[in-house]
Design a protein around this motif. Structure first.
Motif, PDB file in Angstrom:
ATOM      1  N   SER A  89       0.825  -1.214   0.000  1.00  0.00           N
ATOM      2  CA  SER A  89       0.000   0.000   0.000  1.00  0.00           C
ATOM      3  C   SER A  89       0.862   1.268   0.000  1.00  0.00           C
ATOM      4  N   ARG A 145      -0.912   0.609  -5.989  1.00  0.00           N
ATOM      5  CA  ARG A 145      -1.045   0.337  -4.566  1.00  0.00           C
ATOM      6  C   ARG A 145      -2.011  -0.824  -4.413  1.00  0.00           C
ATOM      7  N   TYR A 199      -4.184  -2.979  -1.652  1.00  0.00           N
ATOM      8  CA  TYR A 199      -4.731  -2.941  -0.298  1.00  0.00           C
ATOM      9  C   TYR A 199      -5.291  -4.313   0.056  1.00  0.00           C
ATOM     10  N   SER A 212     -10.031   5.012   3.033  1.00  0.00           N
ATOM     11  CA  SER A 212      -9.500   3.831   3.723  1.00  0.00           C
ATOM     12  C   SER A 212     -10.268   3.580   5.019  1.00  0.00           C
ATOM     13  N   LEU A 258      -6.052  -1.456   7.422  1.00  0.00           N
ATOM     14  CA  LEU A 258      -5.351  -0.837   6.307  1.00  0.00           C
ATOM     15  C   LEU A 258      -4.264   0.093   6.843  1.00  0.00           C
ATOM     16  N   TYR A 280      -2.486   3.668   6.352  1.00  0.00           N
ATOM     17  CA  TYR A 280      -2.620   4.988   5.754  1.00  0.00           C
ATOM     18  C   TYR A 280      -2.344   6.049   6.816  1.00  0.00           C
TER      19      TYR A 280
END
Length: 348
Positions: free
Chosen positions: A15, A107, A109, A141, A328, A330
């Protein structure tokens, strides 16, 4: 080396999480316990730069270089023996010609487990071609994490997403949550092209020239007949300032989603007007329509203006709890709020 730790590094790398936030940058104990072992270094290499997903859908070349440079520096700083394979891979990346026009990267995920991933082709720049929609932003996200924990809200429903961007939230929901119909929407030509490209990457046999398209959902299991449930997906060009009530009614949207759409006071009125129109519709026959809006609160005044505009339209607002688990990777430095919107029967 612990499998869960390898899985975390794998997900962070794919990611394109900021290198400064990787575990060896924030944990001295990790350096002592893991990086001093050559075998562990090679395991890290195999789940990142050498993994199958990276070979097929690689993060940017500069990111891969920075990743290995960081790993090497940490090993050297701790006087750890460096695996030859890591240094050889790094030097090979350094000698790889930098693409003259590398505007995009991939990216990937991991939204539930290794078998369920969403791969997106995104811009390497935050602003590209006059729009910010060619990147995945934090609230998308965040909303994706929440959706994965609340799959029943989407199962069998007709969903419309406003400002879909590159499609992370919608693709994750289509793959896992089994909606009956999912409509992605945006208004910028380059965003719509990128969105269709990403659906093509993630959805078998997708062809935007043949919309709407059905594809099997991978999430909650088979239908009562023992067959995989299907989701009808489509992409709409939707200008919030020009949408007609007839079009709004035709979507039969039961659930409306939006992430990181509250960033400019100039778009608040058309956005709220559209939400009001959607929430007054008959929906998909499974109760009154509802909207879930995820917002990164970068500017408190702008966000307050959105809340005030919503309430002026007699839209009922409820702040709801976000995802329980951080699945995730981020930027979480700014607060993100999740709102549940609906209208009462007395205001329809």
């Amino acid at each position: 080396m612990d499998d869960s730790l390898l899985a975390t590094i794998h997900a962070q790398f794919l990611s394109m999480m900021s290198v400064r936030n990787f575990v060896w940058m924030v944990s001295d104990q990790f350096v002592v316990d893991v990086l001093q072992c050559v075998e562990s270094q090679i395991q890290i290499l195999k789940v990142t730069v050498k993994c199958d997903i990276c070979n097929k859908y690689p993060p940017s070349l500069s990111y891969q270089q920075s990743f290995l440079k960081s790993l090497i520096q940490k090993c050297e700083a701790s006087d750890s023996e460096l695996a030859d394979e890591i240094y050889e891979t790094y030097t090979a990346l350094l000698s790889t010609p930098q693409p003259e026009m590398q505007d995009c990267c991939y990216r990937t995920y991991i939204v539930s487990d290794e078998s369920c991933t969403v791969t997106l082709k995104e811009s390497v720049s935050m602003i590209s071609l006059g729009t910010t929609g060619l990147n995945t932003w934090p609230a998308a996200s965040y909303l994706t994490e929440w959706a994965m924990e609340n799959q029943d809200i989407f199962s069998g429903r007709s969903v419309l997403e406003l400002g879909s961007g590159m499609g992370l939230t919608g693709l994750a929901i289509c793959k896992v949550c089994q909606p009956a119909c999912y409509v992605f929407s945006d208004c910028h030509d380059s965003v719509l092209r990128g969105l269709r490209d990403n659906i093509d990457i993630n959805v078998p046999d997708w062809d935007s020239r043949e919309e709407p398209k059905k594809f099997p959902s991978e999430g909650l299991g088979a239908s009562e007949e023992g067959k995989a449930k299907e989701t009808v997906i489509a992409v709409e060009c939707l200008d919030w300032e020009a949408v007609q009530d007839k079009a709004v009614q035709s979507w039969n949207s039961g659930v409306i989603l939006a992430a990181d759409v509250v960033y400019d006071t100039r778009i608040i009125e058309p956005l709220v007007h559209l939400l009001h129109m959607l929430l007054r519709c008959q929906g998909d026959g499974q109760g009154r329509p509802v909207a879930i809006v995820a917002s990164t609160v970068r500017n408190k005044e702008t966000y307050a203006a959105f809340r005030e505009a919503v309430e002026r339209c007699n839209i009922l607002v409820e702040k709801i709890h976000g995802p329980k688990h951080k699945t995730l990777h981020y930027d979480r430095s700014c607060p993100i709020e999740l709102l549940h919107l609906h209208v009462s029967t007395t205001h329809t």
